[in-house]
Design a protein around this motif. Structure first.
Motif, PDB file in Angstrom:
ATOM      1  N   ASP A  97       0.841  -1.203   0.000  1.00 22.22           N
ATOM      2  CA  ASP A  97       0.000   0.000   0.000  1.00 22.22           C
ATOM      3  C   ASP A  97       0.872   1.247   0.000  1.00 22.22           C
ATOM      4  OD1 ASP A  97      -2.303  -1.520   0.025  1.00 22.22           O
ATOM      5  OD2 ASP A  97      -2.637  -1.310   2.187  1.00 22.22           O
ATOM      6  N   ALA A 100       2.399   1.726  -3.428  1.00 18.68           N
ATOM      7  CA  ALA A 100       1.414   2.262  -4.370  1.00 18.68           C
ATOM      8  C   ALA A 100       1.241   3.769  -4.165  1.00 18.68           C
ATOM      9  CB  ALA A 100       0.081   1.545  -4.203  1.00 18.68           C
ATOM     10  N   LYS A 101       1.247   4.207  -2.913  1.00 16.31           N
ATOM     11  CA  LYS A 101       1.125   5.642  -2.620  1.00 16.31           C
ATOM     12  C   LYS A 101       2.316   6.405  -3.175  1.00 16.31           C
ATOM     13  CE  LYS A 101       0.640   8.915   1.170  1.00 16.31           C
ATOM     14  NZ  LYS A 101       0.621   9.096   2.624  1.00 16.31           N
ATOM     15  N   ARG A 103       4.176   5.531  -5.676  1.00 20.36           N
ATOM     16  CA  ARG A 103       4.064   5.535  -7.138  1.00 20.36           C
ATOM     17  C   ARG A 103       3.079   6.585  -7.615  1.00 20.36           C
ATOM     18  NH1 ARG A 103       4.359  -0.881  -7.399  1.00 20.36           N
ATOM     19  NH2 ARG A 103       6.559  -1.073  -7.865  1.00 20.36           N
ATOM     20  N   ARG A 104       1.958   6.735  -6.905  1.00 19.66           N
ATOM     21  CA  ARG A 104       0.977   7.758  -7.283  1.00 19.66           C
ATOM     22  C   ARG A 104       1.570   9.157  -7.147  1.00 19.66           C
ATOM     23  NH1 ARG A 104      -2.448   4.298  -4.452  1.00 19.66           N
ATOM     24  NH2 ARG A 104      -2.367   5.605  -2.598  1.00 19.66           N
TER      25      ARG A 104
END
Length: 109
Positions: A97, A100-101, A103-104
């Motif tokens: 998680d 992913a943060k 990467r965003r």
């Protein structure tokens, strides 16, 4: 499953193999006790036991000690440890998680 996951040489096992499991099988096959190997390598029995039971990673030094004691090449052991570490980390939901943060955020820059 991504296209990269389907490349024949890029298949990840469902359960990663810790290099200690390979060493454990090898010494059992050779009839070497863990205590004897620990003494030969000059490390604590408890440290060796933790490696063989996948509770401690193989380091560069321990890989070279295994190489000296058993004639098992150090480099493949270290590569196996790295793959084990990465596969284990990818199964960590909270870290994924976080990844992913990041990467965003990076994509928005």
């Amino acid at each position: 499953m991504t296209a990269q996951d389907m490349i024949a040489n890029n298949i990840n096992p469902a359960f990663p193999t810790h290099p200690g499991e390979i060493i454990k099988d090898e010494i059992e096959y050779r009839g070497i006790s863990q205590r004897q190997l620990a003494d030969e390598m000059g490390i604590a029995y408890s440290a060796l036991n933790e490696i063989l039971n996948a509770r401690r990673p193989i380091t560069e030094k321990t890989a070279l000690l295994f190489e000296a004691a058993l004639g098992v090449n150090a480099e493949p052991l270290l590569k196996m440890q790295m793959r084990y570490n990465i596969q284990t980390t990818r199964k960590d939901a909270s870290f994924m998680d976080r990844l992913a943060k990041v990467r965003r955020i990076a994509a928005a820059l």
